[in-house]
Design a protein around this motif. Sequence first.
Motif, PDB file in Angstrom:
ATOM      1  N   GLN A 131       0.828  -1.208   0.000  1.00  0.00           N
ATOM      2  CA  GLN A 131       0.000   0.000   0.000  1.00  0.00           C
ATOM      3  C   GLN A 131       0.862   1.257   0.000  1.00  0.00           C
ATOM      4  O   GLN A 131       0.529   2.246  -0.670  1.00  0.00           O
ATOM      5  CB  GLN A 131      -0.947   0.000   1.206  1.00  0.00           C
ATOM      6  N   GLN A 132       1.956   1.240   0.730  1.00  0.00           N
ATOM      7  CA  GLN A 132       2.843   2.402   0.750  1.00  0.00           C
ATOM      8  C   GLN A 132       3.413   2.671  -0.633  1.00  0.00           C
ATOM      9  O   GLN A 132       3.543   3.826  -1.052  1.00  0.00           O
ATOM     10  CB  GLN A 132       3.974   2.170   1.750  1.00  0.00           C
ATOM     11  N   ARG A 133       3.733   1.606  -1.369  1.00  0.00           N
ATOM     12  CA  ARG A 133       4.363   1.776  -2.687  1.00  0.00           C
ATOM     13  C   ARG A 133       3.358   2.103  -3.782  1.00  0.00           C
ATOM     14  O   ARG A 133       3.627   2.948  -4.642  1.00  0.00           O
ATOM     15  CB  ARG A 133       5.134   0.510  -3.055  1.00  0.00           C
ATOM     16  N   TYR A 134       2.200   1.441  -3.760  1.00  0.00           N
ATOM     17  CA  TYR A 134       1.262   1.567  -4.892  1.00  0.00           C
ATOM     18  C   TYR A 134      -0.039   2.279  -4.546  1.00  0.00           C
ATOM     19  O   TYR A 134      -0.816   2.610  -5.449  1.00  0.00           O
ATOM     20  CB  TYR A 134       0.927   0.177  -5.452  1.00  0.00           C
ATOM     21  N   GLY A 135      -0.309   2.465  -3.251  1.00  0.00           N
ATOM     22  CA  GLY A 135      -1.540   3.143  -2.856  1.00  0.00           C
ATOM     23  C   GLY A 135      -2.764   2.260  -2.840  1.00  0.00           C
ATOM     24  O   GLY A 135      -3.876   2.755  -2.642  1.00  0.00           O
ATOM     25  N   VAL A 136      -2.595   0.958  -3.034  1.00  0.00           N
ATOM     26  CA  VAL A 136      -3.731   0.030  -3.089  1.00  0.00           C
ATOM     27  C   VAL A 136      -3.887  -0.646  -1.728  1.00  0.00           C
ATOM     28  O   VAL A 136      -2.939  -1.289  -1.240  1.00  0.00           O
ATOM     29  CB  VAL A 136      -3.528  -1.039  -4.184  1.00  0.00           C
ATOM     30  N   PRO A 137      -5.057  -0.561  -1.087  1.00  0.00           N
ATOM     31  CA  PRO A 137      -5.254  -1.181   0.221  1.00  0.00           C
ATOM     32  C   PRO A 137      -5.386  -2.700   0.103  1.00  0.00           C
ATOM     33  O   PRO A 137      -5.564  -3.239  -0.999  1.00  0.00           O
ATOM     34  CB  PRO A 137      -6.557  -0.547   0.715  1.00  0.00           C
ATOM     35  N   PRO A 138      -5.328  -3.428   1.203  1.00  0.00           N
ATOM     36  CA  PRO A 138      -5.360  -4.886   1.140  1.00  0.00           C
ATOM     37  C   PRO A 138      -6.642  -5.474   0.549  1.00  0.00           C
ATOM     38  O   PRO A 138      -6.592  -6.477  -0.179  1.00  0.00           O
ATOM     39  CB  PRO A 138      -5.201  -5.307   2.609  1.00  0.00           C
ATOM     40  N   GLY A 139      -7.806  -4.886   0.868  1.00  0.00           N
ATOM     41  CA  GLY A 139      -9.091  -5.486   0.520  1.00  0.00           C
ATOM     42  C   GLY A 139      -9.240  -5.964  -0.922  1.00  0.00           C
ATOM     43  O   GLY A 139      -9.477  -7.156  -1.161  1.00  0.00           O
ATOM     44  N   PRO A 140      -9.119  -5.085  -1.890  1.00  0.00           N
ATOM     45  CA  PRO A 140      -9.305  -5.538  -3.268  1.00  0.00           C
ATOM     46  C   PRO A 140      -8.230  -6.511  -3.736  1.00  0.00           C
ATOM     47  O   PRO A 140      -8.512  -7.422  -4.519  1.00  0.00           O
ATOM     48  CB  PRO A 140      -9.275  -4.240  -4.083  1.00  0.00           C
ATOM     49  N   LEU A 141      -7.006  -6.354  -3.250  1.00  0.00           N
ATOM     50  CA  LEU A 141      -5.944  -7.298  -3.612  1.00  0.00           C
ATOM     51  C   LEU A 141      -6.260  -8.689  -3.080  1.00  0.00           C
ATOM     52  O   LEU A 141      -6.107  -9.698  -3.790  1.00  0.00           O
ATOM     53  CB  LEU A 141      -4.600  -6.826  -3.056  1.00  0.00           C
ATOM     54  N   ILE A 142      -6.712  -8.752  -1.822  1.00  0.00           N
ATOM     55  CA  ILE A 142      -7.039 -10.037  -1.214  1.00  0.00           C
ATOM     56  C   ILE A 142      -8.255 -10.655  -1.905  1.00  0.00           C
ATOM     57  O   ILE A 142      -8.312 -11.871  -2.128  1.00  0.00           O
ATOM     58  CB  ILE A 142      -7.278  -9.869   0.297  1.00  0.00           C
ATOM     59  N   ALA A 143      -9.230  -9.821  -2.269  1.00  0.00           N
ATOM     60  CA  ALA A 143     -10.412 -10.318  -2.973  1.00  0.00           C
ATOM     61  C   ALA A 143     -10.019 -10.932  -4.314  1.00  0.00           C
ATOM     62  O   ALA A 143     -10.506 -12.006  -4.692  1.00  0.00           O
ATOM     63  CB  ALA A 143     -11.425  -9.198  -3.165  1.00  0.00           C
ATOM     64  N   ILE A 144      -9.134 -10.274  -5.048  1.00  0.00           N
ATOM     65  CA  ILE A 144      -8.646 -10.810  -6.323  1.00  0.00           C
ATOM     66  C   ILE A 144      -7.884 -12.109  -6.093  1.00  0.00           C
ATOM     67  O   ILE A 144      -8.087 -13.109  -6.803  1.00  0.00           O
ATOM     68  CB  ILE A 144      -7.756  -9.771  -7.032  1.00  0.00           C
ATOM     69  N   TRP A 145      -7.030 -12.123  -5.098  1.00  0.00           N
ATOM     70  CA  TRP A 145      -6.233 -13.310  -4.759  1.00  0.00           C
ATOM     71  C   TRP A 145      -7.137 -14.503  -4.447  1.00  0.00           C
ATOM     72  O   TRP A 145      -6.943 -15.611  -4.938  1.00  0.00           O
ATOM     73  CB  TRP A 145      -5.350 -12.956  -3.562  1.00  0.00           C
ATOM     74  N   GLY A 146      -8.157 -14.247  -3.620  1.00  0.00           N
ATOM     75  CA  GLY A 146      -9.081 -15.311  -3.260  1.00  0.00           C
ATOM     76  C   GLY A 146      -9.938 -15.760  -4.434  1.00  0.00           C
ATOM     77  O   GLY A 146     -10.177 -16.958  -4.626  1.00  0.00           O
TER      78      GLY A 146
END
Length: 293
Positions: free
Chosen positions: A142-157
Amino acid sequence: MNNPAIPTSAVRAVFFLAHANEDRRRRMAKSKAFSSVAVVVATIFGGLNSQAHAAQCGNGPGGFEAWKQQIAGEAKAKGIGAAGISALMSTNYAGATIAADRGQRSFGLSLNQFLAKRGASTIVSRGRAMKQSHAAMFASIQQRYGVPPGPLIAIWGMETAFGSQRGNQHMLSSIATLAYDCRRPEYFTDQLYAALQLIDRGVLSASQRGSMHGEVGQTQFLPKNILAYGTGNLDNAANALSSTAAFLKAHGWRAGAGYQPGEPNFAAIQAWNAAGVYQQAIAMMGRQIDGGE
């Protein structure tokens, strides 16, 4: 005063010159017309010739081997090396990939049906646990790209059940088959050239396994996206999630902005997958994982 008489010989000379000039003009006009016709004919036949040498798509396995020969020539012309060409020639027609491509019915479901079919409640529950257990990794992303965990984890799952279901299809055969298939040959031919480049560079192996459409890694990247956004071995969770965040940022993600439908960052989610029901599911699950309802 009367004009003196003009000699007959002079009249004949003038008459001859006039006709000679007129004849010359006619010959030049015919020559120009012939040249124009020749250019048009050459253009038409040149186009037909290039079409004749372009790799022809097909709707079954019958022409796949001949198509590979044609594509190999085009790939060489684009700078693909021996490793990539050898990998291409070793591919087989992937009937299972075509069957899967024709049978993507889940994207036609309602949002609630889609969420139930994909196990959204399990993804959210496990995703919240993943957010805690991988807190440092997600904070760094998030510090590097500005993307919070939620959507990344949703995509991963959603894509691989957190890395547990990455597919066991021969990646290059799947992509080559889709490039040969007449449904979307241009799109997947670009993916094929990207895959061959990655094999040439040693980023992917010729035996790489992936999902039905040739996606690889924990968040399922196609080859062109690996070239553009890949940050390392995508079978590694940290690399895959960083690459996913890089993709979203490149498609307009703004740190701190919302990502629900109608909010600024939803467009980046739309760029990840074209199916509207998938986009809505990622936004909804992401919000629940990030602590919203």
